[in-house]
Design an enzyme around this catalytic site. Sequence first.
Site, PDB file in Angstrom:
ATOM      1  N   GLY A  46       4.543  12.753  54.219  1.00 55.54           N
ATOM      2  CA  GLY A  46       4.423  13.994  53.392  1.00 55.54           C
ATOM      3  C   GLY A  46       4.358  13.592  51.794  1.00 55.54           C
ATOM      4  CD  GLN A  51       6.760  12.823  46.457  1.00 52.50           C
ATOM      5  OE1 GLN A  51       6.279  13.366  47.523  1.00 52.50           O
ATOM      6  NE2 GLN A  51       7.427  11.680  46.904  1.00 52.50           N
ATOM      7  CB  CYS A  94      11.751  10.148  49.155  1.00 50.38           C
ATOM      8  SG  CYS A  94      10.720  11.054  47.928  1.00 50.38           S
ATOM      9  CG  LEU A  95       5.830   8.060  49.936  1.00 53.07           C
ATOM     10  CD1 LEU A  95       4.380   8.677  50.062  1.00 53.07           C
ATOM     11  CD2 LEU A  95       5.924   6.603  50.524  1.00 53.07           C
ATOM     12  CG  HIS A 136      11.676  15.354  51.851  1.00 51.83           C
ATOM     13  ND1 HIS A 136      12.419  14.243  52.043  1.00 51.83           N
ATOM     14  CD2 HIS A 136      10.806  15.017  50.846  1.00 51.83           C
ATOM     15  CE1 HIS A 136      12.286  13.191  51.215  1.00 51.83           C
ATOM     16  NE2 HIS A 136      11.135  13.952  50.663  1.00 51.83           N
ATOM     17  CD  GLU A 137       7.073  16.065  51.130  1.00 53.22           C
ATOM     18  OE1 GLU A 137       7.132  15.725  49.887  1.00 53.22           O
ATOM     19  OE2 GLU A 137       7.278  14.958  51.884  1.00 53.22           O
ATOM     20  CG  HIS A 140       9.441  16.041  46.532  1.00 52.50           C
ATOM     21  ND1 HIS A 140      10.299  15.220  45.598  1.00 52.50           N
ATOM     22  CD2 HIS A 140       9.198  15.437  47.677  1.00 52.50           C
ATOM     23  CE1 HIS A 140      10.595  14.165  46.190  1.00 52.50           C
ATOM     24  NE2 HIS A 140       9.991  14.355  47.503  1.00 52.50           N
TER      25      HIS A 140
HETATM   26 NI    NI Z   1       9.723  12.793  49.092  1.00 54.44          NI
END
Ligand code: NI
Length: 174
Positions: A46, A51, A94-95, A136-137, A140
């Site tokens: 995701g 991000q 998370c990236l 989660h996304e 963000h």
């Molecule tokens: Ni994330």
Amino acid sequence: MSLKEIITVPDPLLRKISDPIERVDADLHKLLDDMLETMYDAPGIGLAAIQVAVPRRVLVMDITRDDEDKKPLFLINPEIVSSSSEMRLHDEGCLSIPEHFAEIERPANVLVRYIDRDGKQREQEFDDLLATVVQHEIDHLDGKQFIDYISKLKRDRIVRKLTKDRKRAETLVL
Ligand code: NI
């Protein structure tokens, strides 16, 4: 398509609330394609536009495994319409928070309203892993991260470590 750089904590942009998309056009399609490629390359399941330093309410997801056909999902202006009272615990990463993980509890099912890649309004129910990923996304897009759900002590420790890692990386560049 081109790869974009993924920003990481403690970049203050990650705390920004993203703006809604007003038009689904070629520019947006390019952003979605670049985000998808960046996510597959990372690799991740995701990715929210913030991000890659684009503060717009857009996210991409794909939870298929390497040996399966890809099933990318593009969500524009996603909103959670309702959530189940049943909860689900999942180990999240998370990236933008590399190499840190924590068990987070979230509703097991969510109904999400969004605009798809073709500009069509949709409502879709997500469960299991996809429910976790979509929540989660969407977080963000509101400047939130999974570490906001853990204790301040643990969160501070992660942020300190990532800040130190970044300083070290910058020193190497010099
Ligand atoms: Ni994330």
